[in-house]
Design a protein around this motif. Structure first.
Motif, short mmCIF file in Angstrom:
data_model
loop_
_atom_site.label_atom_id
_atom_site.label_comp_id
_atom_site.label_asym_id
_atom_site.label_seq_id
_atom_site.Cartn_x
_atom_site.Cartn_y
_atom_site.Cartn_z
N PRO A 108 0.78 -1.24 0.00
CA PRO A 108 0.00 0.00 0.00
C PRO A 108 0.81 1.29 0.00
N THR A 109 2.03 1.27 0.54
CA THR A 109 2.78 2.52 0.66
C THR A 109 4.19 2.37 0.13
N LYS A 110 4.81 3.54 -0.16
CA LYS A 110 6.21 3.55 -0.59
C LYS A 110 7.09 3.79 0.63
N GLY A 111 8.40 3.83 0.38
CA GLY A 111 9.34 4.05 1.49
C GLY A 111 9.71 2.76 2.19
N TYR A 112 10.51 2.89 3.25
CA TYR A 112 10.99 1.72 4.00
C TYR A 112 10.06 1.42 5.17
N ALA A 113 9.67 2.46 5.90
CA ALA A 113 8.78 2.28 7.05
C ALA A 113 7.77 3.42 7.08
N ASN A 114 6.58 3.14 7.62
CA ASN A 114 5.53 4.16 7.68
C ASN A 114 5.89 5.29 8.63
N TYR A 115 6.61 4.98 9.70
CA TYR A 115 6.95 6.02 10.66
C TYR A 115 8.05 5.55 11.60
N LEU A 116 8.66 6.53 12.32
CA LEU A 116 9.64 6.25 13.37
C LEU A 116 8.99 6.59 14.71
N ILE A 117 9.18 5.71 15.69
CA ILE A 117 8.59 5.93 17.01
C ILE A 117 9.66 5.75 18.09
N CYS A 118 9.56 6.56 19.11
CA CYS A 118 10.46 6.42 20.27
C CYS A 118 9.85 5.39 21.20
N THR A 119 10.55 4.30 21.42
CA THR A 119 10.01 3.24 22.28
C THR A 119 10.08 3.60 23.76
N ASN A 120 10.74 4.72 24.07
CA ASN A 120 10.83 5.17 25.46
C ASN A 120 9.60 6.00 25.87
N CYS A 121 9.24 6.99 25.01
CA CYS A 121 8.13 7.87 25.37
C CYS A 121 6.93 7.77 24.43
N GLY A 122 7.09 7.03 23.31
CA GLY A 122 5.97 6.86 22.38
C GLY A 122 5.83 7.98 21.36
N GLU A 123 6.77 8.93 21.34
CA GLU A 123 6.71 10.05 20.38
C GLU A 123 6.91 9.53 18.96
N ILE A 124 6.01 9.96 18.03
CA ILE A 124 6.14 9.64 16.62
C ILE A 124 6.69 10.87 15.90
N ILE A 125 7.73 10.70 15.10
CA ILE A 125 8.37 11.82 14.42
C ILE A 125 7.44 12.31 13.30
N LYS A 126 6.99 13.56 13.42
CA LYS A 126 6.02 14.12 12.47
C LYS A 126 6.62 15.26 11.65
N CYS A 127 5.93 15.58 10.54
CA CYS A 127 6.32 16.71 9.70
C CYS A 127 6.07 18.01 10.46
N LYS A 128 6.98 18.97 10.32
CA LYS A 128 6.82 20.24 11.04
C LYS A 128 5.77 21.14 10.38
N HIS A 129 5.38 20.81 9.14
CA HIS A 129 4.36 21.59 8.44
C HIS A 129 2.99 20.92 8.46
N CYS A 130 2.98 19.60 8.65
CA CYS A 130 1.73 18.84 8.58
C CYS A 130 1.60 17.97 9.83
N ASP A 131 0.38 17.75 10.23
CA ASP A 131 0.15 16.89 11.40
C ASP A 131 0.07 15.44 10.95
N ILE A 132 1.21 14.95 10.46
CA ILE A 132 1.25 13.57 9.93
C ILE A 132 2.66 13.02 10.09
N SER A 133 2.76 11.72 10.29
CA SER A 133 4.07 11.11 10.52
C SER A 133 4.92 11.15 9.25
N LEU A 134 6.23 11.29 9.44
CA LEU A 134 7.18 11.26 8.33
C LEU A 134 7.49 9.81 7.97
N THR A 135 7.62 9.55 6.67
CA THR A 135 7.95 8.20 6.21
C THR A 135 9.47 8.03 6.16
N TYR A 136 9.93 6.90 6.65
CA TYR A 136 11.37 6.63 6.70
C TYR A 136 11.82 5.96 5.40
N HIS A 137 12.85 6.55 4.74
CA HIS A 137 13.45 5.98 3.53
C HIS A 137 14.88 5.56 3.87
#
Length: 762
Positions: free
Chosen positions: A466-495
């Motif tokens: 369904p999607t391109k890239g390597y992974a749908n998102y990066l998450i911090c397993t310590n605090c649960g923070e998902i790395i998001k775009c600074k312009h959009c309220d959506i997770s960044l895709t990892y390439h």
């Protein structure tokens, strides 16, 4: 004496027409140059009107000696503006070709010795002789009225070279004795696919070779191919089956204009198109064929050339230059094109003597335009059919719920083709990921075995992700923070290949942070997967096999796509990994196995159309398997026991339609109601909400709370490209859209409007 005219002024984003006057009698459909708020603008005369009680500006210049569009096309502009709640200025503009000062220019031609110019010049050169354009236009108008000069709208015409044909001189056994380069083999294979003879330019149009390639000269030198004056006088025709003949007769002689051809993949729908087209050509009518993706045009054009070698074909889509678009537009309007093939924007072209419109893959969301000017090309076809009395064939293996409802209610004709012509439908197996043994967290053991078996038989495997890239998102397993775009309220895709995080909405790109930006922990993990990760995984199991990846990250241009498709057409075993791009019209005869990964992703979208679109997607992907011999499809899911997957497994799209129609009716969703989304955005979140709320209250007051209007809410992506967003939704049938437009006019560009969009995930 003055004559008064209502004019839609291009590029002004206005819902109103504007009155201008002229001492000359002009005709609706002619383009003119006018002064609009102290700017020179092109406009189209829509109608003549009465004298106004206020000061009316004069038309500065008449651009067209005769109207280029008819009264019917003017009616289309007006009706489309109301239907899609779009500014009439923008609808009028897209009916015409793109206007670019360096490609489409006005020429001033001297007609008398009294002319202030000795030879033809462009209007920009004339303007340089005066202090202001207004002064220049006044002088030019005098010259025109006294027939001292004339105007001509100039566009660059390409010198058409005489077609040269290339024919294959050797048979298969003789070819095996020749030493030929890969580029040479590509030419030979293309010739064999086209009865041994093609026009030279087809090699470039289909991206078989690039202009300047030495491969062609080498083959000619070796005597393998040669130039010839030969022209296929006998069209390449395929005999129709009895069922196809029956449907063709019904289409040609029915008393309705809209025909829905509901046929499984590989059932021969295109051959029915061709026979219907031939009937219209006999009556000196033209044909328009619309496709959802420009990637589908080369293979269709090749088939059309073989079937109708004596017909002029025009192509119109975003992949061609503005100059080519202008050329094609004028040829279409002047009746020089017999068959116009294009993407959704081609639907507006006023093709002369148009008799038949064919929309292939009518279910595809690409027929709906979301950017700036929002419209549904299929609905435009409906309008044109009604206004211009045109026959329409809508075709799909998975028709939209809307068209099926229209068919069930007798508004349009329905024709079913339930069997493939050359082979049987593929077997579909549903694999429950929870129960099956896995060899990786992406692939089950059974899938890997089936891939190995298929490759061993020298066939191709297609893997859909369904999607391109390597992974749908990066998450911090310590605090649960998902790395998001600074312009959009959506997770960044990892390439992984570029070691970048990318936003696939606004294009923002950044490096992977070494630690969590919130808590500083280095425990960042990638979750989910896309095509890049699938390729990495598959190469672990099949390191020596050829793997081709097709997604928007790899395929950036039309040429890239053509190169990729030509690569996968080669007769050799390979694994093709791709996103939704590979579901559209990909006709590769030796794809034996199709694998669908993460099929639950689309089904789980918070979207009222997710059921319909997922079923369509899976059935379309499955249709790529076994085009010439029976194939197999494996779908991995966590929800194997649902009725939905039973229907997909049994190729029972009728069941999907019944289930979905029942649900849509129960919850009053389209096609049982109208869904209009008004999307407000602003850098200031409070301002975005206030604009949406004010609009909501005005509509409620206007309709006296008689229709269902949902209060302002944040869409699924509340912030996009640095703007906060709120939406107001009307979910009801509105009989008077002109009434609604009175409020919309006040808001102008403050909101985007979508009428019955195929998705609410905007």
């Amino acid at each position: 004496m003055y004559h008064y005219y209502e004019i839609a002024v291009f590029g002004t984003y206005t819902y109103n027409t504007y009155t201008y006057k002229s001492t000359n009698q002009l005709t609706p459909g002619q383009r003119v140059l006018v002064d609009f708020r102290n700017q020179q603008k092109i406009g189209i005369i829509l109608s003549e009107t009465s004298e106004k009680p206020y000061n009316v500006k004069e038309i500065e210049l008449l651009l067209d000696e005769k109207p280029l569009i008819s009264q019917k096309h003017i009616e289309l502009i007006k009706e489309a503006s109301i239907k899609f709640l779009m500014p009439i200025s923008e609808i009028a503009k897209i009916v015409f070709p793109p206007i670019s000062s360096d490609r489409t220019r006005i020429k001033i031609i001297p007609k008398s010795p009294l002319a202030p110019i000795e030879k033809t010049i462009f209007i920009n050169e004339f303007y340089k002789k005066f202090k202001t354009k207004k002064e220049a236009n006044k002088k030019l108008k005098q010259l025109l009225e006294n027939h001292i000069v004339s105007l001509e709208l100039y566009y660059k015409r390409k010198i058409e070279k005489k077609d040269r044909y290339i024919s294959l001189n050797l048979d298969l056994n003789q070819l095996l004795e020749q030493k030929v380069s890969q580029a040479g083999m590509n030419i030979i294979n293309f010739l064999q696919e086209n009865n041994g003879c093609v026009i030279e330019k087809e090699l470039y149009q289909n991206n078989i070779i690039k202009p300047g390639s030495t491969a062609l000269k080498t083959l000619i030198k070796k005597g393998i191919i040669s130039y010839t004056d030969y022209k296929k006088e006998t069209p390449f025709k395929v005999s129709l089956t009895e069922k196809q003949k029956e449907i063709l007769e019904k289409i040609l002689y029915s008393n309705k204009n809209i025909e829905l051809l509901y046929g499984v993949t590989g059932s021969g729908k295109t051959e029915i198109f061709f026979e219907a087209m031939e009937s219209y050509f006999k009556n000196e009518k033209k044909v328009m064929i619309l496709l959802p993706e420009i990637s589908l045009t080369p293979q269709l054009i090749s088939r059309i050339n073989n079937r109708f070698p004596d017909k002029k074909i025009g192509v119109y889509h975003s992949g061609i230059s503005p100059a080519e678009k202008i050329k094609t537009w004028y040829e279409a309007v002047n009746g020089e094109i017999d068959i116009l093939v294009g993407a959704r924007s081609a639907v507006w072209i006023p093709l002369k003597n148009l008799g038949l419109v064919i929309a292939d893959e009518e279910h595809d969301q690409s027929f709906y335009q979301f950017d700036q000017l929002s419209y549904d090309a299929i609905e435009v076809i409906y309008l044109r059919s009604k206004i211009e009395d045109i026959k329409v064939i809508l075709s799909s293996a998975t028709p939209t719920i809307r068209e099926m409802k229209n068919a069930f209610e007798g508004k349009i004709n329905l024709h079913k083709l339930q069997e493939r012509v050359f082979t049987q439908m593929p077997d579909i197996e549903i694999i429950d990921i929870k129960k099956e043994e896995k060899v990786s967290w992406i692939f089950t053991k059974k899938v890997i075995k089936e891939i190995s078996k298929t490759l061993s038989n020298n066939k191709k495997v297609l893997i859909f992700s369904p999607t391109k890239g390597y992974a749908n998102y990066l998450i911090c397993t310590n605090c649960g923070e998902i790395i998001k775009c600074k312009h959009c309220d959506i997770s960044l895709t990892y390439h992984k290949h570029t070691k970048k995080l990318k936003c696939h909405y606004c294009g923002y790109e950044t490096n992977v942070p070494p630690v969590c930006p919130k808590c500083g922990s280095p425990t960042l993990q990638s979750r989910g997967y896309g095509t890049e990760r699938v390729v990495n995984e598959i190469l672990r199991f099949f390191p020596s096999r050829k793997v081709v990846r097709i997604d928007r990250e790899i395929i950036k241009t039309h040429e890239d796509l053509e190169n990729a498709f030509n690569e996968i057409k080669k007769e050799e075993p390979m694994i093709i990994v791709g996103t939704k791009m590979i579901t559209k019209g990909l006709d590769i005869s030796d794809i034996k196995l199709v694998i669908v990964l993460d099929s639950d992703r689309y089904l789980s979208f918070p979207e009222y159309t997710s059921f319909e679109h997922t079923a369509s997607l899976l059935i379309q992907v499955a249709g790529r398997s076994g085009r010439r011999e029976k194939g197999k499809v494996i779908i991995q899911t966590f929800k194997s026991g649902e009725d939905f997957f039973d229907a997909v497994k049994n190729h029972d799209y009728d069941k999907i339609i019944d289930l979905e129609l029942s649900n849509r009716k129960k919850f009053n969703y389209p096609p049982f109601s109208q869904l209009i989304i008004f999307l407000f955005s602003n850098e200031d979140k409070n301002k975005a909400y206030k604009e949406a709320f004010d609009f909501y209250e005005e509509i409620n007051d206007l309709f006296d709370n008689s229709i269902e209007i949902l209060e302002p809410t944040e869409p699924l992506i509340p912030k996009l490209r640095g703007l906060y967003r709120y939406q107001v939704i009307i979910k009801d049938n509105i009989n008077d859209q002109e009434k609604l437009m009175e409020i919309i006019k006040e808001y102008g560009k403050k909101c985007y409007i979508y009428v019955n969009p195929p998705t609410t995930l905007l």
